[in-house]
Design a protein around this motif. Structure first.
Motif, short mmCIF file in Angstrom:
data_model
loop_
_atom_site.label_atom_id
_atom_site.label_comp_id
_atom_site.label_asym_id
_atom_site.label_seq_id
_atom_site.Cartn_x
_atom_site.Cartn_y
_atom_site.Cartn_z
N SER A 172 60.27 83.30 1.22
CA SER A 172 58.96 83.27 2.05
C SER A 172 58.04 83.75 1.01
O SER A 172 57.99 84.81 0.44
CB SER A 172 59.04 83.75 3.54
N SER A 173 56.79 83.47 1.40
CA SER A 173 55.53 84.03 0.84
C SER A 173 54.94 85.20 1.58
O SER A 173 54.07 85.86 1.00
CB SER A 173 54.64 82.85 0.44
N SER A 174 55.66 85.56 2.76
CA SER A 174 55.13 86.59 3.62
C SER A 174 56.07 87.76 3.61
O SER A 174 57.18 87.59 3.84
CB SER A 174 54.92 86.08 5.16
N ALA A 175 55.59 88.89 3.14
CA ALA A 175 56.53 89.91 2.91
C ALA A 175 56.90 90.39 4.51
O ALA A 175 58.03 90.91 4.48
CB ALA A 175 55.69 91.00 2.30
N ASP A 176 56.07 90.10 5.72
CA ASP A 176 56.56 90.61 6.79
C ASP A 176 57.81 89.87 7.21
O ASP A 176 58.62 90.26 7.86
CB ASP A 176 55.24 90.29 7.83
N LYS A 177 57.61 88.26 6.98
CA LYS A 177 58.56 87.38 7.39
C LYS A 177 59.94 87.84 6.66
O LYS A 177 61.15 87.72 6.94
CB LYS A 177 58.25 86.00 7.04
N GLN A 178 59.88 88.13 5.10
CA GLN A 178 61.09 88.55 4.55
C GLN A 178 61.63 89.95 5.19
O GLN A 178 62.97 89.72 5.25
CB GLN A 178 60.71 88.60 3.07
N ALA A 179 60.70 90.65 5.53
CA ALA A 179 61.24 92.00 6.07
C ALA A 179 62.15 91.69 7.36
O ALA A 179 63.12 92.12 7.91
CB ALA A 179 60.13 93.22 6.33
N GLU A 180 61.20 90.73 8.17
CA GLU A 180 61.90 90.49 9.54
C GLU A 180 63.11 89.71 9.33
O GLU A 180 64.23 90.20 10.02
CB GLU A 180 60.83 89.57 10.37
N ALA A 181 63.53 88.81 8.53
CA ALA A 181 64.61 88.21 8.33
C ALA A 181 65.83 89.09 7.76
O ALA A 181 66.99 88.97 8.02
CB ALA A 181 64.53 87.10 7.17
N ASP A 182 65.34 90.04 6.99
CA ASP A 182 66.23 91.18 6.52
C ASP A 182 66.80 91.97 7.65
O ASP A 182 68.15 92.20 7.60
CB ASP A 182 65.46 92.08 5.64
N ILE A 183 66.09 92.24 8.57
CA ILE A 183 66.35 92.93 9.91
C ILE A 183 67.34 92.05 10.69
O ILE A 183 68.32 92.59 11.13
CB ILE A 183 65.41 93.48 10.63
N LYS A 184 67.21 90.68 10.72
CA LYS A 184 67.99 89.85 11.44
C LYS A 184 69.26 89.72 11.00
O LYS A 184 70.41 89.60 11.41
CB LYS A 184 67.29 88.58 11.47
N LEU A 185 69.45 89.71 9.33
CA LEU A 185 70.56 89.78 8.77
C LEU A 185 71.53 91.06 9.34
O LEU A 185 72.66 90.98 9.52
CB LEU A 185 70.61 89.72 7.25
N THR A 186 70.77 92.18 9.37
CA THR A 186 71.56 93.32 9.76
C THR A 186 72.03 93.30 11.14
O THR A 186 73.20 93.72 11.31
CB THR A 186 70.37 94.40 9.60
N LEU A 187 71.34 92.68 12.13
CA LEU A 187 71.62 92.37 13.56
C LEU A 187 72.80 91.62 13.47
O LEU A 187 73.85 91.90 14.36
CB LEU A 187 70.57 91.73 14.30
N ILE A 188 72.90 90.52 12.68
CA ILE A 188 74.07 89.40 12.56
C ILE A 188 75.18 90.65 12.27
O ILE A 188 76.44 90.42 12.94
CB ILE A 188 73.80 88.48 11.65
N TRP A 189 74.98 91.29 11.06
CA TRP A 189 76.19 92.06 10.78
C TRP A 189 76.81 93.01 11.65
O TRP A 189 77.79 93.15 11.67
CB TRP A 189 75.89 92.95 9.59
N LEU A 190 75.84 93.65 12.39
CA LEU A 190 76.21 94.52 13.59
C LEU A 190 76.88 93.92 14.53
O LEU A 190 78.01 94.38 15.26
CB LEU A 190 74.92 95.08 14.19
N ARG A 191 76.51 92.77 15.03
CA ARG A 191 77.20 91.65 15.95
C ARG A 191 78.76 91.62 15.47
O ARG A 191 79.95 91.55 16.09
CB ARG A 191 76.52 90.56 16.30
#
Length: 571
Positions: free
Chosen positions: A131-150
């Motif tokens: 993504s060209s958006s740093a915010d979207k990259q960061a948000e996606a990173d957190i979502k990956l973390t939430l998947i890992w926690l699940r």
């Protein structure tokens, strides 16, 4: 589920930025997290992503959402992991790709990945890394973390107590460090980190093997239902006999061809023997008769059995650490086992509570044993079982060795002088059954003080152990040989001696023996267990705790009516 495809060139370029952890010892699961300058490759300033992640961690709505799903420990895991990286994104391409592969691997554990993440993983990967958006990259990173926690929560059974997640035997790492496991996974070791959180109980891994076998049976077509009808046994002729033979073979039972090929509808002895084995493995009376309960068990669908296996695995994940030496009493299988360092050393048949006195599921620790115990009856049993008998015959108390005392004064009471019809009379008197031949607790009780007043003990009613379904107690677990179980406990204890137990029993001595080392006891409710040979047992849901979720086959053999007509003509 879609796989995210990455070009060879991209993998090579990304791989050059990875610092490999392969040099760590193989038996270390929680090795130190490695540095990964992925931001340099992706071309976005780390500060923009860090700012987004920092703000995300401060929003009350986000915090509440994480805590609602994972609890305070889950929130702490995320905060610690990102704090270690100064709030920079933690997921690499290899880490995300391995996470996706692990989501598919957990299917073998009876976990459905779509229940954990039902969005488009391909799109999430695109947002995180391109993504060209740093915010979207960061948000996606957190979502990956939430998947890992699940996934971590699903495979471990519980993330609410990090300290309860013990490491496998032989590992120098004594406890999981969940934030470190997360960081390691983000670098590309999700499979090793997450699957290492699965239970180490022997039953769990046996069930995993059986789950794969029954999924193969489903791919092979499962089995057809057998029609209802009169009970049949060896020597009978019935058009359902070929269906019974086919049904047993479909579940891998060894069923020979008919002894008389010209009489395929004859229920012969070899078929009866195979049916007896099926009955034994399904908690039924092994009489070799195709009756109502056996027909119900035969007609359970392969999908229903797969679900029960997966549910048993889920219950093992929720069970938590069993410890090295423990007693396992499983309600539906009517059995109690003593385990030590991964090996079963003693096994006994049990009797559990009636449906209206259902034995609860819980874990505790054995603190002491009592030889030749007295039985101090709880008020509930006095009210439900003893008062009705005493209303009819006050002599019942003396006949069965009960002494009655006034609860206020402690004075002994004559049963003939009490008005047993008086409301609340059960609360006024204490009942004590003396030790001896007719004592309801037998010669030994094994005590783990708990809120349910449940314990292990013997019984004078030994004949009941020969029944297939043994729901006869008032809630406690009756053991076939409680003295042997007490001696097994004492064998490893520094305070209680096996000889001391033997002496007390032989002398008819009422004696309490306190343990130096308490022994964990786990009372469970698994409707599927697997023996040491890998053979599965599908037990009856005696307390209906699966809420009627067992499902049945509704398809029948098409040529049944033709066979029935031919049988009617011969009859």
């Amino acid at each position: 589920m879609k796989k995210f495809l990455i070009s060879t060139a991209a993998i090579s370029l990304l791989g050059s930025t990875l610092v490999s952890a392969s040099g760590a010892p193989d038996d270390l699961v929680n090795h130190a997290p490695v540095a990964h300058p992925v931001e340099a490759l992706l071309g976005e300033p780390a500060s923009e992503k860090s700012a987004y992640i920092e703000q995300y961690m401060l929003k009350e709505s986000k915090i509440k959402k994480i805590e609602d799903e994972f609890g305070p420990d889950g929130l702490t895991t995320i905060q610690r992991a990102y704090a270690t990286k100064i709030n920079q994104p933690i997921w690499t391409v290899q880490g995300a790709y391995d996470l996706q592969a692990t989501m598919e691997d957990v299917f073998a554990h009876g976990i459905i990945a779509d229940d954990i993440f039902d969005d488009d993983f391909d799109r999430l990967m695109q947002r995180r890394f391109f993504s060209s958006s740093a915010d979207k990259q960061a948000e996606a990173d957190i979502k990956l973390t939430l998947i890992w926690l699940r996934l971590a929560q699903a495979i471990s059974g519980d993330l609410s107590e990090e300290h309860a997640m013990t490491q496998r035997a032989g590992s120098p790492v004594l406890r999981y460090n969940i934030p470190t496991s997360l960081l390691n996974s983000a670098q590309g070791s999700s499979d090793r980190e997450l699957l290492a959180m699965a239970p180490t109980a022997p039953q769990y891994h046996r069930l995993k093997t059986v789950l794969a076998q029954y999924r193969q049976l489903r791919r092979d077509g499962g089995w057809l239902a057998i029609r209802d009808g009169e009970a049949i046994e060896a020597g009978d002729v019935d058009p359902r006999v070929p269906d019974l033979r086919a049904r047993l073979r479909a579940e891998s039972y060894d069923v020979p061809d008919p002894l008389e090929p010209e009489s395929p509808n004859l229920f012969d002895e070899p078929l009866s023997s195979a049916l007896k084995l099926f009955q034994t493995r399904h908690g039924l009376e092994d009489d070799g008769i195709l009756g109502g309960n056996t027909l119900i068990a035969l007609n359970e669908s392969v999908d229903s059995k797969i679900d029960r296996i997966a549910e048993s695995m889920n219950r093992w994940r929720a069970q938590g650490d069993l410890e090295d030496r423990y007693i396992w009493a499983n309600i539906p299988s009517f059995s109690a086992e003593g385990w030590n360092n991964g090996k079963m050393e003693i096994k006994q048949r049990t009797i559990v509570g009636k449906t209206w006195f259902a034995t609860p599921e819980f874990s505790d620790e054995v603190e002491y044993v009592v030889a030749n115990p007295k039985w101090y009856l709880p008020v509930s049993i006095i009210r439900r079982q003893k008062v009705p008998k005493l209303k009819k015959d006050p002599g019942y108390a003396a006949k069965y060795g009960y002494k009655i005392f006034d609860r206020e004064t402690g004075a002994p009471v004559n049963a003939f002088e009490v008005d047993w019809t008086e409301p609340g009379v059960a609360r006024k008197y204490k009942f004590v059954q003396q030790a001896g031949e007719g004592n309801a607790l037998g010669e030994m009780k094994i005590i783990f003080p708990n809120q349910y007043s449940i314990y292990l003990h013997g019984t004078p009613g030994k004949n009941l152990f020969d029944r297939a379904q043994r729901t006869f107690s008032s809630g406690c677990v009756r053991l076939e040989d409680p003295i042997a179980m007490a001696k097994w406990i004492a064998r490893y204890d520094e305070e209680v001696d096996v000889v001391e137990i033997t002496t007390a029993i032989e002398a008819d001595q009422h004696k309490r023996l306190d343990l130096e080392d308490n022994v964990p006891v786990h009372i469970t409710y698994f409707t599927v267990t697997v023996d040491e040979t890998g053979t599965p047992y599908f037990w009856r849901d005696v307390y209906d705790r699966y809420n009627g979720s067992i499902r049945y086959v509704e398809r029948y053999e098409r040529d049944f009516d033709d066979r029935k007509s031919r049988a009617d003509i011969r009859g």
